[in-house]
Design a protein around this motif. Structure first.
Motif: not given
Ligand SMILES: [Zn+2]
Length: 500
Positions: A410, A412-413, A415, A424, A427
């Motif tokens: 991901c 953004k996060c 993971s 995701c 998040c």
């Molecule tokens: Zn994420």
């Protein structure tokens, strides 16, 4: 602070000015004579000043009385609300002043003061929506959720403030994690103002979370129409939603509809790996292997991904390893220097038991990009060429602590997901997964390679770079291939059938 100082200074200046003025008049003039009809008043200088002030007060009072009289006359002439309006005007003026104070307090971040001023303003201004908005926002600021919600609910009654009310409650529900209610509210807000970008984004995110793919595609279409999303991003996200829709259709057992939806998704965004794989499967089922190969090759051009190779293998499931190697020539020539291509060729050669060719295919990947998969392939090659057990173990031990290589990560996060998903799971980000390596900072294993000599029984340096000349393939080594290959790659590229 500064303003208070200025006010005090002004006051001192006015008092000083008056004192000086009065003293000046007392010293100079003999006084003022005022004659009204036959009466004549002789006023001293100070008295004269006081008289002027009194006169001003009388004039001001006179205006007020005249205003009231006019209102009274209007009332007599049939305007029933004239008198109440006269008094209301004064109330209004006070109300607006309080409202300005409340607004200023809100802007200054003084929530409590804003609430009390707005409450007072509401008493003077009946049914003031602005005061309610200020109360709601200020209550939000001070964390008084109940009060904020009451104020937002009060805004729902009127058409011109309904949107503000819905949006306010929606944000509260989102903060509470009640996404079901938030989704319903987002839909209402969107119906009122489809061009509102924040509402569009919230609705899209909630629809994707609730797997309402067709609803999300409509919202995405509105974003394109209203200019809040560039065309290329729209195409890509629409494809993500379309392939998600296709997956759900497939899960519900309607394979023909799913097939068509996947082919459509692939057309929207040919470089989207999951769409390409689904479309290839659909085309294979339809008996169009050439088209399936074309779809996969097109995606390989941009995103060489192991699952694409698996799908490419499935086009001809029962071929022998040599024929497969030949057929894959078409695919691998597109990105000849990509690590994915090198590892794929090595694996295909291992399956065809041509270990020197596998070694040539992987090249120096084990030193330039030593992922777990590349190192496992090296172990398989060594075993295939009949190297010492210690050498093979050396490669495998390095593979244990090596980076995993690209995964669905991901943006953004950071993971990872085992398989591609549109949202995701960590998040809730939509279309945030990319096939990439984890950032280095998240990869450090505290007890890293310094443990290896203990595990392997000899140092890495002795074990790994030892070059074993290719000899004839011993029957022994071939028999051992099967267990090495399991650790060589997690994606089962070469299925058991083809090896048999
Ligand atoms: Zn994420």
């Amino acid at each position: 602070m500064l303003w208070s100082l200025i006010k005090i200074l002004l006051f001192v200046a006015v008092v000083a000015g008056l004192t000086i003025g009065a003293g000046y008049i007392m010293e100079t003039g003999p006084g003022v004579t005022v004659s009204v009809g036959t009466l004549e008043f002789n006023l001293g200088p100070l008295q004269a000043v006081l008289a002027v002030l009194a006169l001003l007060a009388i004039v001001w009072l006179g205006f007020k009385i005249v205003g009231l009289l006019v209102a009274f006359l209007k009332f007599l002439l049939g305007d029933e609300t004239a008198i109440s309006r006269y008094f209301d005007r004064n109330r209004e003026r006070k109300g607006y002043r309080l409202m300005v104070d409340a607004f200023m307090a809100l802007a200054a971040g003084e929530g409590k003061q804003a609430i009390s001023k707005a409450a007072k303003a509401e008493k003077f201004l009946q049914d003031s929506q602005v005061a309610k908005v200020i109360t709601a926002e200020a209550a939000q600021l001070t964390g008084e959720h109940k009060k904020a919600e009451e104020a937002y609910k009060a805004l729902l009654v009127r058409d011109d403030t309904r949107f503000v009310g819905i949006r306010g409650i929606m944000k509260q529900r989102l903060a509470d994690g009640d996404t079901d209610t938030a989704l319903a509210l987002a839909q209402q807000a969107y119906a009122l103002r489809p061009r509102h970008e924040e509402v569009q984004d919230t609705l899209l995110k909630l629809q994707a979370e609730h797997r309402d793919w067709s609803g999300a595609r409509k919202t995405l279409g509105t974003k394109l129409k209203t200019g809040t999303l560039p065309r290329d991003v729209h195409r890509r996200r629409d494809a993500v939603l379309a392939v998600s829709e296709a997956k759900d259709i497939l899960d519900s057992g309607k394979s023909i509809e799913a097939r068509e939806a996947a082919i459509e998704a692939n057309k929207l965004s040919p470089d989207l790996v999951p769409a390409s794989i689904m479309a290839a499967h659909g085309l294979i089922e339809k008996g169009k292997p050439r088209q399936a190969a074309r779809v996969l090759k097109k995606t390989w051009e941009v995103n060489p991904h192991p699952e694409l190779a698996v799908a490419f293998a499935e086009i001809v499931p029962d071929e022998d390893p040599k024929a497969r190697l030949k057929r894959f020539g078409d695919l691998v020539k597109i990105q000849p220097d990509h690590p994915e291509t090198k590892m794929l060729m090595a694996e295909l050669n291992i399956a065809a038991e041509d270990f020197p060719a596998a070694r040539r295919a992987i090249g120096d990947l084990a030193s330039t990009d030593p992922t777990a998969r590349a190192l496992s392939i090296m172990a398989a090659v060594e075993r295939g060429e009949g190297a010492d057990d210690a050498v093979v173990r050396g490669w495998l031990a390095r593979a244990v602590t090596a980076p995993r290589g690209p995964q669905w990560v991901c943006d953004k996060c950071h993971s990872t997901e085992p398989t591609w998903v549109p949202v995701c799971s960590n998040c809730g980000g939509f279309d945030t997964l990319a096939w990439q390596e984890l950032p280095k900072s998240e990869l450090t294993i505290p007890t890293g390679s310094e443990m290896l000599p203990l595990i392997v029984g000899e140092t890495e340096a002795e074990a790994a770079p030892k070059v074993v000349e290719p000899e004839g393939e011993s029957a022994d080594a071939q028999a051992d291939m099967a267990d090495v290959e399991i650790s060589a790659t997690e994606e089962p590229l070469v299925d058991e059938k083809s090896k048999a």
